[in-house]
Design a protein around this motif. Structure first.
Motif, PDB file in Angstrom:
ATOM      1  N   GLU A 170       1.448 -20.039  -5.468  1.00 16.64           N
ATOM      2  CA  GLU A 170       1.923 -19.906  -4.093  1.00 16.64           C
ATOM      3  C   GLU A 170       0.775 -19.575  -3.135  1.00 16.64           C
ATOM      4  N   ARG A 171      -0.127 -18.711  -3.547  1.00 16.59           N
ATOM      5  CA  ARG A 171      -1.283 -18.376  -2.695  1.00 16.59           C
ATOM      6  C   ARG A 171      -2.173 -19.586  -2.467  1.00 16.59           C
ATOM      7  N   MET A 172      -2.425 -20.335  -3.530  1.00 18.54           N
ATOM      8  CA  MET A 172      -3.258 -21.530  -3.408  1.00 18.54           C
ATOM      9  C   MET A 172      -2.584 -22.563  -2.500  1.00 18.54           C
ATOM     10  N   GLU A 173      -1.287 -22.747  -2.647  1.00 21.64           N
ATOM     11  CA  GLU A 173      -0.560 -23.682  -1.793  1.00 21.64           C
ATOM     12  C   GLU A 173      -0.594 -23.231  -0.335  1.00 21.64           C
ATOM     13  N   ASP A 174      -0.471 -21.916  -0.092  1.00 18.58           N
ATOM     14  CA  ASP A 174      -0.531 -21.389   1.270  1.00 18.58           C
ATOM     15  C   ASP A 174      -1.878 -21.685   1.928  1.00 18.58           C
ATOM     16  N   LEU A 175      -2.935 -21.740   1.120  1.00 22.23           N
ATOM     17  CA  LEU A 175      -4.275 -22.053   1.628  1.00 22.23           C
ATOM     18  C   LEU A 175      -4.500 -23.560   1.777  1.00 22.23           C
ATOM     19  N   GLY A 176      -3.542 -24.359   1.331  1.00 24.55           N
ATOM     20  CA  GLY A 176      -3.637 -25.808   1.465  1.00 24.55           C
ATOM     21  C   GLY A 176      -4.327 -26.501   0.309  1.00 24.55           C
ATOM     22  N   PHE A 177      -4.408 -25.847  -0.856  1.00 25.31           N
ATOM     23  CA  PHE A 177      -5.050 -26.458  -2.017  1.00 25.31           C
ATOM     24  C   PHE A 177      -4.015 -27.044  -2.956  1.00 25.31           C
TER      25      PHE A 177
END
Length: 93
Positions: A12-19
């Motif tokens: 979820e954190r990585m997705e929030d950063l756009g990765f």
């Protein structure tokens, strides 16, 4: 490594950063012996650039803040400082 292989919290954190994915590479030419590349897919101008990587690469002179190189056609590398650089490519990889 695909984000589906991570814990839910980290994914979820990585997705929030756009990765959308990342990879780890060993680097025997550096005292820290590693390099991480994060593949961006959202909120990183990927509509125009097609491919964007945010790269953590200790011992790499291309990570110096203000560094810039281009192949003159599709690929640009910009040093962000702190052992980070951004690679963009307008061509499809």
């Amino acid at each position: 490594m695909d984000l589906d292989d991570l814990s839910d919290e980290l994914r979820e954190r990585m997705e929030d950063l756009g990765f959308r994915s990342f990879r780890y590479e060993s680097n025997s030419n550096c005292s820290k012996k590693y390099r991480f590349s994060f593949i961006a897919w959202e909120d990183w101008n990927t509509d125009n650039l097609n491919h964007v990587e945010i790269i953590y690469s200790p011992c790499d002179p291309e990570t110096e803040k203000g560094f810039h190189t281009s192949d003159g056609f599709h690929i640009d590398i910009i040093g962000a400082g702190g052992d980070w650089k951004i690679l963009s490519d307008t061509d499809f990889i």
